[in-house]
Design an enzyme around this catalytic site. Structure first.
Site, PDB file in Angstrom:
ATOM      1  N   HIS A 195       9.041   1.481   9.893  1.00  0.00           N
ATOM      2  CA  HIS A 195       7.748   1.066   9.356  1.00  0.00           C
ATOM      3  C   HIS A 195       7.909   0.447   7.971  1.00  0.00           C
ATOM      4  CE1 HIS A 195       3.459   1.098   8.489  1.00  0.00           C
ATOM      5  NE2 HIS A 195       3.743   1.703   7.335  1.00  0.00           N
ATOM      6  N   SER A 249       1.735  -7.072   7.442  1.00  0.00           N
ATOM      7  CA  SER A 249       0.643  -7.526   6.577  1.00  0.00           C
ATOM      8  C   SER A 249      -0.485  -8.150   7.382  1.00  0.00           C
ATOM      9  CB  SER A 249       1.164  -8.556   5.565  1.00  0.00           C
ATOM     10  OG  SER A 249       2.110  -7.965   4.700  1.00  0.00           O
ATOM     11  N   GLU A 262       3.050 -12.744   4.038  1.00  0.00           N
ATOM     12  CA  GLU A 262       2.510 -12.920   2.675  1.00  0.00           C
ATOM     13  C   GLU A 262       3.504 -12.364   1.660  1.00  0.00           C
ATOM     14  OE1 GLU A 262       1.382 -10.419   0.586  1.00  0.00           O
ATOM     15  OE2 GLU A 262       1.364  -8.665   1.891  1.00  0.00           O
ATOM     16  N   GLY A 289     -10.324  -7.685  -9.228  1.00  0.00           N
ATOM     17  CA  GLY A 289      -9.061  -7.066  -8.843  1.00  0.00           C
ATOM     18  C   GLY A 289      -7.970  -8.099  -8.601  1.00  0.00           C
ATOM     19  N   GLU A 290      -6.813  -7.605  -8.164  1.00  0.00           N
ATOM     20  CA  GLU A 290      -5.659  -8.484  -7.972  1.00  0.00           C
ATOM     21  C   GLU A 290      -5.947  -9.580  -6.953  1.00  0.00           C
ATOM     22  OE1 GLU A 290      -0.974  -8.187  -6.484  1.00  0.00           O
ATOM     23  OE2 GLU A 290      -2.223  -6.379  -6.655  1.00  0.00           O
ATOM     24  N   CYS A 307      -4.614  -3.445  -1.480  1.00  0.00           N
ATOM     25  CA  CYS A 307      -5.948  -3.690  -0.932  1.00  0.00           C
ATOM     26  C   CYS A 307      -5.995  -3.456   0.573  1.00  0.00           C
ATOM     27  CB  CYS A 307      -6.415  -5.106  -1.259  1.00  0.00           C
ATOM     28  SG  CYS A 307      -5.333  -6.406  -0.625  1.00  0.00           S
ATOM     29  N   ASN A 308      -4.845  -3.475   1.228  1.00  0.00           N
ATOM     30  CA  ASN A 308      -4.822  -3.346   2.688  1.00  0.00           C
ATOM     31  C   ASN A 308      -4.151  -2.091   3.197  1.00  0.00           C
ATOM     32  OD1 ASN A 308      -6.260  -5.540   3.659  1.00  0.00           O
ATOM     33  ND2 ASN A 308      -4.549  -6.939   3.391  1.00  0.00           N
ATOM     34  N   ARG A 309      -3.634  -1.240   2.288  1.00  0.00           N
ATOM     35  CA  ARG A 309      -2.958  -0.033   2.770  1.00  0.00           C
ATOM     36  C   ARG A 309      -2.881   1.021   1.671  1.00  0.00           C
ATOM     37  NH1 ARG A 309       1.243  -1.244   5.646  1.00  0.00           N
ATOM     38  NH2 ARG A 309       0.730  -3.457   5.712  1.00  0.00           N
ATOM     39  N   GLY A 359     -15.868  -9.619  -8.135  1.00  0.00           N
ATOM     40  CA  GLY A 359     -14.757  -8.707  -8.334  1.00  0.00           C
ATOM     41  C   GLY A 359     -13.670  -9.290  -9.211  1.00  0.00           C
ATOM     42  N   GLN A 418       3.229 -11.091  -1.514  1.00  0.00           N
ATOM     43  CA  GLN A 418       2.952 -10.068  -2.520  1.00  0.00           C
ATOM     44  C   GLN A 418       3.512  -8.696  -2.157  1.00  0.00           C
ATOM     45  OE1 GLN A 418       0.264 -12.160  -1.579  1.00  0.00           O
ATOM     46  NE2 GLN A 418       0.574 -13.422  -3.398  1.00  0.00           N
TER      47      GLN A 418
END
Length: 223
Positions: free
Chosen positions: A94, A104, A109, A186-187, A45-47, A184, A111
């Site tokens: 990276h 993150s 986090e 999603g995960e 969701c963030n990358r 939503g 996950q």
């Protein structure tokens, strides 16, 4: 190369994101790009990040950018400004930071380490990796485990979901006794739902724009 919450707004990240059923075909396409010998696709969701072993980094970057544009039906310009590119040692640094939870949105986090491992496993299953990326990702996962074992980064487990619920609790007061609408399926939405139930929200309404069956299944699972 790729983009993250640091470089791109949510709307752009959503346009480029790949669902689980899309990852396999995407890896096959990436591995067939000119000059590319290995590929891993990390999409959360963030990358959205593409890791490549290739002959020429500039040529591969052009090929991947063109492929992303076609695969995600992106406009000709604009979104590329959010993309970053690393080469050689910078790639290693990276990925180690990503696996360790240092890159993150919520530092530490839990996950992301599993997501990195799953991305590697998916690439191996698709036949898209060999010695270079297999070695890199195996070491990154090991580094992520060491970070959690040898530092206190995981002392107070946090995730985007738990932070969101804590913020809601601070804004509106105690969530106990309130009805919550979750948009939503999603995960991240599932993690938010679980955190809400654990936090005492007695009534949770789940709305799924595209997947009514998933919304109903999530509602049943949470009671």
């Amino acid at each position: 190369m790729g983009l993250t919450h640091r470089t791109a707004p949510l709307a752009v990240r959503e346009r480029l994101a790949f669902g689980k059923d899309e990852v396999g075909p995407a890896l096959t396409a990436l591995a067939r790009l000119p000059g590319v010998t290995e590929a891993v696709l990390l999409s959360t969701c963030n990358r959205v990040e593409v890791y490549l072993a290739c002959g020429s980094a500039p040529s591969a970057a052009v090929a991947v950018t063109g492929w992303l544009k076609r695969a995600r039906r992106l406009p000709a310009t604009g979104w590329q400004k959010a993309m970053f590119r690393h080469e050689e040692q910078a790639v290693i640094a990276h990925l180690m930071a990503v696996a360790g939870g240092l890159d993150s949105q919520v530092v530490g986090e839990p996950q992301i380490l599993a997501q990195v491992k799953d991305a590697h496993e998916a690439a191996r299953a698709a036949g898209a990796t060999a010695a270079i990326l297999n070695g890199l990702f195996n070491r990154a996962v090991a580094a992520g485990k060491r970070v959690r074992a040898e530092t206190e980064i995981g002392r107070l487990p946090a995730s985007v979901a738990s932070v969101a619920v804590n913020l809601a609790d601070r804004i509106v007061g105690d969530l106990a006794g309130r009805t919550v609408l979750l948009l939503g399926t999603g995960e991240t939405s599932e993690l938010v739902a679980e955190a809400l139930v654990e936090g005492g929200a007695p009534r949770l309404l789940v709305a799924g724009e595209k997947h009514l069956d998933r919304a109903q299944a999530l509602a049943r699972r949470l009671g």
